[in-house]
Design an enzyme around this catalytic site. Sequence first.
Site, PDB file in Angstrom:
ATOM      1  N   TYR A 108       2.927  -7.071  16.567  1.00  0.00           N
ATOM      2  CA  TYR A 108       3.322  -6.244  15.405  1.00  0.00           C
ATOM      3  C   TYR A 108       4.183  -5.066  15.848  1.00  0.00           C
ATOM      4  O   TYR A 108       5.292  -4.862  15.352  1.00  0.00           O
ATOM      5  CB  TYR A 108       2.068  -5.740  14.668  1.00  0.00           C
ATOM      6  CG  TYR A 108       2.342  -4.557  13.760  1.00  0.00           C
ATOM      7  CD1 TYR A 108       3.125  -4.698  12.615  1.00  0.00           C
ATOM      8  CD2 TYR A 108       1.826  -3.282  14.049  1.00  0.00           C
ATOM      9  CE1 TYR A 108       3.392  -3.610  11.780  1.00  0.00           C
ATOM     10  CE2 TYR A 108       2.082  -2.198  13.232  1.00  0.00           C
ATOM     11  CZ  TYR A 108       2.869  -2.364  12.098  1.00  0.00           C
ATOM     12  OH  TYR A 108       3.136  -1.287  11.278  1.00  0.00           O
ATOM     13  N   THR A 145       6.352   3.029  12.637  1.00  0.00           N
ATOM     14  CA  THR A 145       4.979   3.377  13.000  1.00  0.00           C
ATOM     15  C   THR A 145       4.910   4.010  14.387  1.00  0.00           C
ATOM     16  O   THR A 145       5.744   3.712  15.253  1.00  0.00           O
ATOM     17  CB  THR A 145       4.103   2.099  12.983  1.00  0.00           C
ATOM     18  OG1 THR A 145       2.874   2.342  13.651  1.00  0.00           O
ATOM     19  CG2 THR A 145       4.795   0.931  13.704  1.00  0.00           C
ATOM     20  N   ASP A 146       3.899   4.841  14.593  1.00  0.00           N
ATOM     21  CA  ASP A 146       3.689   5.430  15.928  1.00  0.00           C
ATOM     22  C   ASP A 146       3.293   4.368  16.953  1.00  0.00           C
ATOM     23  O   ASP A 146       3.373   4.610  18.160  1.00  0.00           O
ATOM     24  CB  ASP A 146       2.639   6.547  15.874  1.00  0.00           C
ATOM     25  CG  ASP A 146       1.258   6.090  15.417  1.00  0.00           C
ATOM     26  OD1 ASP A 146       1.084   4.901  15.087  1.00  0.00           O
ATOM     27  OD2 ASP A 146       0.339   6.938  15.378  1.00  0.00           O
ATOM     28  N   GLU A 147       2.905   3.186  16.473  1.00  0.00           N
ATOM     29  CA  GLU A 147       2.447   2.146  17.408  1.00  0.00           C
ATOM     30  C   GLU A 147       3.568   1.654  18.315  1.00  0.00           C
ATOM     31  O   GLU A 147       3.313   1.028  19.342  1.00  0.00           O
ATOM     32  CB  GLU A 147       1.817   0.975  16.642  1.00  0.00           C
ATOM     33  CG  GLU A 147       0.626   1.423  15.813  1.00  0.00           C
ATOM     34  CD  GLU A 147      -0.191   0.277  15.243  1.00  0.00           C
ATOM     35  OE1 GLU A 147      -0.226  -0.804  15.837  1.00  0.00           O
ATOM     36  OE2 GLU A 147      -0.811   0.492  14.177  1.00  0.00           O
ATOM     37  N   ASP A 178     -13.687  -6.561  21.608  1.00  0.00           N
ATOM     38  CA  ASP A 178     -12.523  -5.704  21.405  1.00  0.00           C
ATOM     39  C   ASP A 178     -11.289  -6.530  21.045  1.00  0.00           C
ATOM     40  O   ASP A 178     -11.164  -7.688  21.444  1.00  0.00           O
ATOM     41  CB  ASP A 178     -12.245  -4.898  22.683  1.00  0.00           C
ATOM     42  CG  ASP A 178     -11.551  -3.579  22.380  1.00  0.00           C
ATOM     43  OD1 ASP A 178     -11.221  -3.332  21.198  1.00  0.00           O
ATOM     44  OD2 ASP A 178     -11.343  -2.791  23.327  1.00  0.00           O
ATOM     45  N   GLY A 230      -5.502  -6.455  23.794  1.00  0.00           N
ATOM     46  CA  GLY A 230      -4.422  -5.477  23.993  1.00  0.00           C
ATOM     47  C   GLY A 230      -4.611  -4.200  23.194  1.00  0.00           C
ATOM     48  O   GLY A 230      -3.645  -3.489  22.915  1.00  0.00           O
ATOM     49  N   PHE A 234       0.822  -1.218   0.000  1.00  0.00           N
ATOM     50  CA  PHE A 234       0.000   0.000   0.000  1.00  0.00           C
ATOM     51  C   PHE A 234       0.862   1.277   0.000  1.00  0.00           C
ATOM     52  O   PHE A 234       0.841   2.061  -0.969  1.00  0.00           O
ATOM     53  CB  PHE A 234      -0.917  -0.065   1.232  1.00  0.00           C
ATOM     54  CG  PHE A 234      -1.554   1.221   1.661  1.00  0.00           C
ATOM     55  CD1 PHE A 234      -2.203   2.052   0.756  1.00  0.00           C
ATOM     56  CD2 PHE A 234      -1.528   1.603   3.017  1.00  0.00           C
ATOM     57  CE1 PHE A 234      -2.803   3.245   1.174  1.00  0.00           C
ATOM     58  CE2 PHE A 234      -2.133   2.779   3.435  1.00  0.00           C
ATOM     59  CZ  PHE A 234      -2.748   3.605   2.518  1.00  0.00           C
TER      60      PHE A 234
HETATM   61  P1  NAD Z   1       1.420  -3.598   3.341  1.00  0.00           P
HETATM   62  O1  NAD Z   1       1.128  -4.817   4.164  1.00  0.00           O
HETATM   63  O2  NAD Z   1       0.356  -3.046   2.460  1.00  0.00           O
HETATM   64  O3  NAD Z   1       2.697  -3.878   2.418  1.00  0.00           O
HETATM   65  C1  NAD Z   1       3.809  -4.598   2.872  1.00  0.00           C
HETATM   66  C2  NAD Z   1       4.614  -4.996   1.637  1.00  0.00           C
HETATM   67  O4  NAD Z   1       5.789  -5.696   2.091  1.00  0.00           O
HETATM   68  C3  NAD Z   1       3.870  -5.944   0.698  1.00  0.00           C
HETATM   69  O5  NAD Z   1       4.061  -5.569  -0.636  1.00  0.00           O
HETATM   70  C4  NAD Z   1       4.518  -7.299   0.977  1.00  0.00           C
HETATM   71  O6  NAD Z   1       4.488  -8.186  -0.135  1.00  0.00           O
HETATM   72  C5  NAD Z   1       5.941  -6.881   1.325  1.00  0.00           C
HETATM   73  N1  NAD Z   1       6.627  -7.870   2.163  1.00  0.00           N
HETATM   74  C6  NAD Z   1       6.158  -8.486   3.274  1.00  0.00           C
HETATM   75  N2  NAD Z   1       7.074  -9.356   3.752  1.00  0.00           N
HETATM   76  C7  NAD Z   1       8.157  -9.258   2.924  1.00  0.00           C
HETATM   77  C8  NAD Z   1       9.435  -9.882   2.900  1.00  0.00           C
HETATM   78  N3  NAD Z   1       9.766 -10.807   3.828  1.00  0.00           N
HETATM   79  N4  NAD Z   1      10.303  -9.562   1.920  1.00  0.00           N
HETATM   80  C9  NAD Z   1       9.974  -8.636   0.976  1.00  0.00           C
HETATM   81  N5  NAD Z   1       8.768  -8.019   0.940  1.00  0.00           N
HETATM   82  C10 NAD Z   1       7.869  -8.319   1.913  1.00  0.00           C
HETATM   83  O7  NAD Z   1       1.935  -2.532   4.409  1.00  0.00           O
HETATM   84  P2  NAD Z   1       1.807  -0.938   4.376  1.00  0.00           P
HETATM   85  O8  NAD Z   1       0.570  -0.540   5.077  1.00  0.00           O
HETATM   86  O9  NAD Z   1       2.081  -0.454   3.021  1.00  0.00           O
HETATM   87  O10 NAD Z   1       3.027  -0.551   5.346  1.00  0.00           O
HETATM   88  C11 NAD Z   1       4.335  -0.342   4.819  1.00  0.00           C
HETATM   89  C12 NAD Z   1       5.276   0.035   5.945  1.00  0.00           C
HETATM   90  O11 NAD Z   1       4.799   1.210   6.603  1.00  0.00           O
HETATM   91  C13 NAD Z   1       5.391  -1.043   7.021  1.00  0.00           C
HETATM   92  O12 NAD Z   1       6.735  -1.116   7.440  1.00  0.00           O
HETATM   93  C14 NAD Z   1       4.504  -0.528   8.149  1.00  0.00           C
HETATM   94  O13 NAD Z   1       4.955  -0.981   9.404  1.00  0.00           O
HETATM   95  C15 NAD Z   1       4.676   0.966   7.995  1.00  0.00           C
HETATM   96  N6  NAD Z   1       3.550   1.804   8.458  1.00  0.00           N
HETATM   97  C16 NAD Z   1       2.279   1.552   8.055  1.00  0.00           C
HETATM   98  C17 NAD Z   1       1.243   2.388   8.479  1.00  0.00           C
HETATM   99  C18 NAD Z   1      -0.189   2.172   8.023  1.00  0.00           C
HETATM  100  O14 NAD Z   1      -1.089   2.863   8.499  1.00  0.00           O
HETATM  101  N7  NAD Z   1      -0.465   1.271   7.085  1.00  0.00           N
HETATM  102  C19 NAD Z   1       1.514   3.461   9.327  1.00  0.00           C
HETATM  103  C20 NAD Z   1       2.833   3.681   9.736  1.00  0.00           C
HETATM  104  C21 NAD Z   1       3.844   2.855   9.285  1.00  0.00           C
END
Ligand code: NAD
Length: 329
Positions: A151, A127-129, A273, A276, A11
């Site tokens: 996570y 992430t802020d989490e 819920d 955690g 994403f």
């Molecule tokens: P997502 O799950 O949509 O995408 C993750 C991508 O990583 C996918 O394309 C997946 O195929 C790839 N992937 C997973 N395991 C892999 C591996 N072992 N090797 C190579 N590729 C791999 O996640 P997202 O929502 O796009 O989040 C992206 C990053 O941003 C993450 O690190 C997440 O922690 C961080 N993040 C997300 C949010 C949110 O609201 N979605 C907020 C803050 C930070």
Amino acid sequence: MRLLVTGGAGFIGSHYVRSALTGAHGASGVGSLVVLDKLTYAGNLANLDPVAADPRLEVVEGDITDVATVDALVAHADVVVHFAAESHVDRSITGAAGFVHTNVVGTQTLLDAALRHGVDKFVHVSTDEVYGSIESGSWSEDHALEPNSPYSASKASSDLLARAYHRTHGVPTVVTRCSNNYGPHQFPEKVLPLFITSLMRGGTVPLYGDGLNVRDWLHVDDHCRGIQLVLDGGRPGEVYNIGGGTELTNRELTERVLDAFGVGWERVRQVEDRKGHDRRYSVDISKIRAELGYEPRVGFEEGLASTIAWYRENEQWWQPLLKHLTVVR
Ligand code: NAD
């Protein structure tokens, strides 16, 4: 500049790749951009369709925990922007092993390669989490890490590895910690696309517990603009919070989505819920604002409307993904 983007088919990663190649955020001269993505259930090559013909783009299907693959790609990269992760909290509650393997071991594998090959910058997207939950006020970057889900614990561990590789070895790592993202191409297990696609199919939406958990909603384009600022100007060894979207309780978020569809609370079902479940997240973004001139630009009303419009117009994108919604809420 030669970029290696991990998780670039997901994403946020794919939004970043599309923006970098089109120069949407003023990305300075992308010479080549390699996406390394395992294409898990969350990775989708269709997310890169708009830039698939760009000769600077190469997509490698591979795992960030695979030392040989990572080494070969980092050897030819000037900068690494690291998005790849297992990202869904509910899945980490039913099985944490994949989260630790990808998020912790994968990050260490990338950092080792960055150390061997001497990259100019390594942006670790977090992430802020990792901060836990906060009743009032906001976290600054030096707040203790108190993650509560498997996570967020795996992400906090990877943040600390990024810090350690800077302190110990001088790898120019920068960590970003962003609030909840929304926008097009988000996998339909996440709350907003889950609600949107459920309502589009005539179904009901699940609301956790009392619905009073608070999240700061930031459009994915604002997150990617922040990442670009950090890549261009962030100081190695530093952490930058990214947020400043709209704080809403889950009830308020639900209300906004119901209103957009012209339906009422009869379409909501209360569910037990999440274990955690963090009550509230809130990041203080004064550092990235002062140092790098970051400001979010997409208002929530406008962003929600355009996101709903995208899901309405792209049913062929999300329909085939529904079979992966194994976590029942
Ligand atoms: P997502 O799950 O949509 O995408 C993750 C991508 O990583 C996918 O394309 C997946 O195929 C790839 N992937 C997973 N395991 C892999 C591996 N072992 N090797 C190579 N590729 C791999 O996640 P997202 O929502 O796009 O989040 C992206 C990053 O941003 C993450 O690190 C997440 O922690 C961080 N993040 C997300 C949010 C949110 O609201 N979605 C907020 C803050 C930070």
